[in-house]
Design an enzyme around this catalytic site. Structure first.
Site, mmCIF file in Angstrom:
data_model
loop_
_atom_site.group_PDB
_atom_site.id
_atom_site.type_symbol
_atom_site.label_atom_id
_atom_site.label_comp_id
_atom_site.label_asym_id
_atom_site.label_seq_id
_atom_site.Cartn_x
_atom_site.Cartn_y
_atom_site.Cartn_z
ATOM 1 N N GLY A 133 -12.063 7.125 -2.159
ATOM 2 C CA GLY A 133 -13.171 7.394 -3.079
ATOM 3 C C GLY A 133 -13.231 6.400 -4.221
ATOM 4 O O GLY A 133 -14.292 6.192 -4.816
ATOM 5 N N TYR A 191 -16.396 12.451 5.110
ATOM 6 C CA TYR A 191 -17.075 11.962 3.904
ATOM 7 C C TYR A 191 -18.473 12.572 3.837
ATOM 8 O O TYR A 191 -19.064 12.921 4.862
ATOM 9 C CB TYR A 191 -17.144 10.432 3.939
ATOM 10 C CG TYR A 191 -16.917 9.795 2.587
ATOM 11 C CD1 TYR A 191 -15.699 9.959 1.931
ATOM 12 C CD2 TYR A 191 -17.901 9.062 1.943
ATOM 13 C CE1 TYR A 191 -15.476 9.378 0.683
ATOM 14 C CE2 TYR A 191 -17.680 8.478 0.703
ATOM 15 C CZ TYR A 191 -16.472 8.647 0.078
ATOM 16 O OH TYR A 191 -16.244 8.095 -1.162
ATOM 17 N N HIS A 223 -9.351 9.498 -4.524
ATOM 18 C CA HIS A 223 -9.346 10.924 -4.865
ATOM 19 C C HIS A 223 -7.901 11.415 -4.946
ATOM 20 O O HIS A 223 -7.052 10.991 -4.153
ATOM 21 C CB HIS A 223 -10.088 11.671 -3.746
ATOM 22 C CG HIS A 223 -10.704 12.960 -4.175
ATOM 23 N ND1 HIS A 223 -9.959 14.027 -4.626
ATOM 24 C CD2 HIS A 223 -11.998 13.375 -4.203
ATOM 25 C CE1 HIS A 223 -10.774 15.033 -4.897
ATOM 26 N NE2 HIS A 223 -11.999 14.663 -4.659
HETATM 27 O O1 YXS Z 1 5.868 10.939 -3.727
HETATM 28 P P1 YXS Z 1 5.472 10.857 -5.174
HETATM 29 O O2 YXS Z 1 5.459 12.187 -5.864
HETATM 30 O O3 YXS Z 1 6.194 9.753 -5.908
HETATM 31 O O4 YXS Z 1 3.896 10.404 -5.187
HETATM 32 C C1 YXS Z 1 3.541 9.179 -4.583
HETATM 33 C C2 YXS Z 1 2.249 9.421 -3.812
HETATM 34 O O5 YXS Z 1 2.228 10.651 -3.121
HETATM 35 C C3 YXS Z 1 1.247 9.439 -4.944
HETATM 36 N N1 YXS Z 1 -0.102 9.123 -4.475
HETATM 37 C C4 YXS Z 1 -1.158 9.940 -4.627
HETATM 38 N N2 YXS Z 1 -1.258 11.164 -5.176
HETATM 39 C C5 YXS Z 1 -2.503 11.743 -5.152
HETATM 40 N N3 YXS Z 1 -3.594 11.162 -4.626
HETATM 41 C C6 YXS Z 1 -3.527 9.932 -4.075
HETATM 42 N N4 YXS Z 1 -4.637 9.374 -3.590
HETATM 43 C C7 YXS Z 1 -2.253 9.268 -4.049
HETATM 44 N N5 YXS Z 1 -1.807 8.077 -3.575
HETATM 45 C C8 YXS Z 1 -0.500 8.020 -3.846
HETATM 46 O O6 YXS Z 1 1.670 8.429 -5.840
HETATM 47 C C9 YXS Z 1 3.108 8.260 -5.714
HETATM 48 C C10 YXS Z 1 3.378 6.802 -5.417
HETATM 49 O O7 YXS Z 1 2.822 6.567 -4.133
HETATM 50 P P2 YXS Z 1 3.552 5.562 -3.128
HETATM 51 O O8 YXS Z 1 5.023 5.854 -3.127
HETATM 52 O O9 YXS Z 1 2.828 5.626 -1.851
HETATM 53 O O10 YXS Z 1 3.285 4.172 -3.864
HETATM 54 P P3 YXS Z 1 3.154 2.745 -3.175
HETATM 55 O O11 YXS Z 1 3.099 1.785 -4.310
HETATM 56 O O12 YXS Z 1 4.165 2.586 -2.115
HETATM 57 O O13 YXS Z 1 1.742 2.754 -2.428
HETATM 58 C C11 YXS Z 1 0.545 2.844 -3.212
HETATM 59 C C12 YXS Z 1 -0.619 3.198 -2.242
HETATM 60 C C13 YXS Z 1 -1.876 3.473 -3.077
HETATM 61 C C14 YXS Z 1 -0.847 2.042 -1.259
HETATM 62 C C15 YXS Z 1 -0.207 4.468 -1.465
HETATM 63 O O14 YXS Z 1 0.204 5.457 -2.388
HETATM 64 C C16 YXS Z 1 -1.336 5.004 -0.643
HETATM 65 O O15 YXS Z 1 -1.673 4.494 0.432
HETATM 66 N N6 YXS Z 1 -1.982 6.087 -1.218
HETATM 67 C C17 YXS Z 1 -3.056 6.752 -0.476
HETATM 68 C C18 YXS Z 1 -4.340 5.933 -0.551
HETATM 69 C C19 YXS Z 1 -5.471 6.760 0.092
HETATM 70 O O16 YXS Z 1 -5.457 7.002 1.310
HETATM 71 N N7 YXS Z 1 -6.377 7.252 -0.742
HETATM 72 C C20 YXS Z 1 -7.480 8.114 -0.284
HETATM 73 C C21 YXS Z 1 -7.392 9.433 -1.057
HETATM 74 S S1 YXS Z 1 -8.596 10.597 -0.440
HETATM 75 C C22 YXS Z 1 -10.059 9.935 -0.911
HETATM 76 O O17 YXS Z 1 -10.136 9.077 -1.775
HETATM 77 C C23 YXS Z 1 -11.302 10.458 -0.264
HETATM 78 C C24 YXS Z 1 -11.348 11.953 -0.203
HETATM 79 S S2 YXS Z 1 -11.471 9.781 1.345
HETATM 80 O O18 YXS Z 1 -10.177 9.977 1.995
HETATM 81 O O19 YXS Z 1 -12.487 10.498 1.999
HETATM 82 O O20 YXS Z 1 -11.760 8.407 1.132
#
Ligand code: YXS
Length: 259
Positions: free
Chosen positions: A108, A138, A64
């Site tokens: 998500g 969730y 998400h």
């Molecule tokens: O700082 P900038 O502006 O460069 O942006 C960064 C991150 O903030 C952004 N970004 C996201 N933006 C919106 N939504 C996201 N889910 C998201 N994830 C990341 O992308 C830019 C690059 O991220 P960065 O620097 O962390 O890249 P990386 O290559 O070091 O790491 C990639 C990931 C995916 C491992 C890392 O970004 C990460 O752990 N992202 C969060 C993954 C996560 O927790 N997703 C759950 C989202 S909430 C959801 O799906 C449900 C509501 S729930 O939580 O209930 O499951």
């Protein structure tokens, strides 16, 4: 506005590539493009759909779009939330949908992938359920979708640890249909889709709907539903929910205090 989803049709199979760098976050815009692409991929012209990210993706999808999660007192996962719309759209699509996964899958996006009818994954891919890391309560439809595809203890491990699970363990718990080296991913998926495309589209459509209805057939009283919603509201109204989103924005681990 550039399309977040591109479509490539090959021999009755529609290949939908989600692409919104850097992490394919499931924004409302990407989901709108995805559902629009699915609307175009109808039988009998299209007999199977493949959902993928660009070849070589390190991140299939970061889940998400966190920037679109509500900050104050609104349920982050309601019936008409983009993620919920996308999952239902895949579940009700009249042809089989195969997720072809390379890279890491988060939050998500895990549910989106697992809502597909089959999943083919590279052996280097990982899957992480992250609500507990973000403080997100969730929703029950989403939780049921996880429980439908694997065992309770495995769902609890994924939810309670929020850690990336390797594809081999996901397959061991029956969540993935094929796990192959990344350089065999597309050929394996194409072969599976071609096999499916030789079948009766009418039978596929009715059997997919029967399986969806049967898997969703659960008794629940209105009082139980309202009780769970009240418990979820206490979570998304909590300081922990705000801390989860704040920590994500500040790129630091969250400090949850249970209030
Ligand atoms: O700082 P900038 O502006 O460069 O942006 C960064 C991150 O903030 C952004 N970004 C996201 N933006 C919106 N939504 C996201 N889910 C998201 N994830 C990341 O992308 C830019 C690059 O991220 P960065 O620097 O962390 O890249 P990386 O290559 O070091 O790491 C990639 C990931 C995916 C491992 C890392 O970004 C990460 O752990 N992202 C969060 C993954 C996560 O927790 N997703 C759950 C989202 S909430 C959801 O799906 C449900 C509501 S729930 O939580 O209930 O499951």
């Amino acid at each position: 506005m550039t399309a977040r989803v591109t479509v490539d049709v090959r021999e009755s199979v529609a290949w939908l590539t989600i692409s919104d760098p850097p992490v394919n976050a499931l924004s409302a815009t990407l989901i709108r493009h995805l559902t629009g692409a699915l609307d175009e991929a109808q039988p009998p012209a299209i007999l199977a759909v493949v959902l993928r990210a660009p070849a070589g993706s390190r991140v299939f999808s970061a889940g998400h779009d966190v920037s679109e999660l509500p900050r104050h007192g609104r349920d982050p996962l309601t019936y008409d939330d983009p993620l919920r719309l996308a999952v239902r759209r895949i579940e009700t699509h009249p042809t089989p949908v195969i997720a072809m996964v390379e890279g890491s899958v988060w939050g998500g996006a895990c549910e989106l992938v697992l809502s597909c009818d089959l999943v083919v994954a590279a052996d280097t891919s990982t899957f992480a359920l992250t609500p507990a890391r973000l403080g997100v309560p969730y929703d029950m439809a989403g939780t049921l979708n996880l429980l439908k595809v694997t065992e309770m203890h495995f769902v609890k491990e994924m939810l309670f640890t929020a850690q990336p699970i390797p594809a081999t363990r996901m397959a061991a718990y029956g969540v993935l249909n094929r796990v192959v080296p990344a350089d065999e991913l597309e050929a394996t998926t194409a072969e599976l889709a071609a096999d499916i495309a030789t079948g009766s589209p009418l039978v596929h459509q009715v059997m997919k709907e029967e399986l969806r209805v049967l898997a969703n057939a659960h008794q629940m009283t209105p009082e139980t539903h309202e009780r769970i919603q009240a418990e979820r509201r206490r979570v998304y109204d909590s300081e922990d929910y705000r801390e989860g989103l704040r920590a994500f924005a500040e790129k630091r681990p969250p400090v949850f205090r249970g209030r």
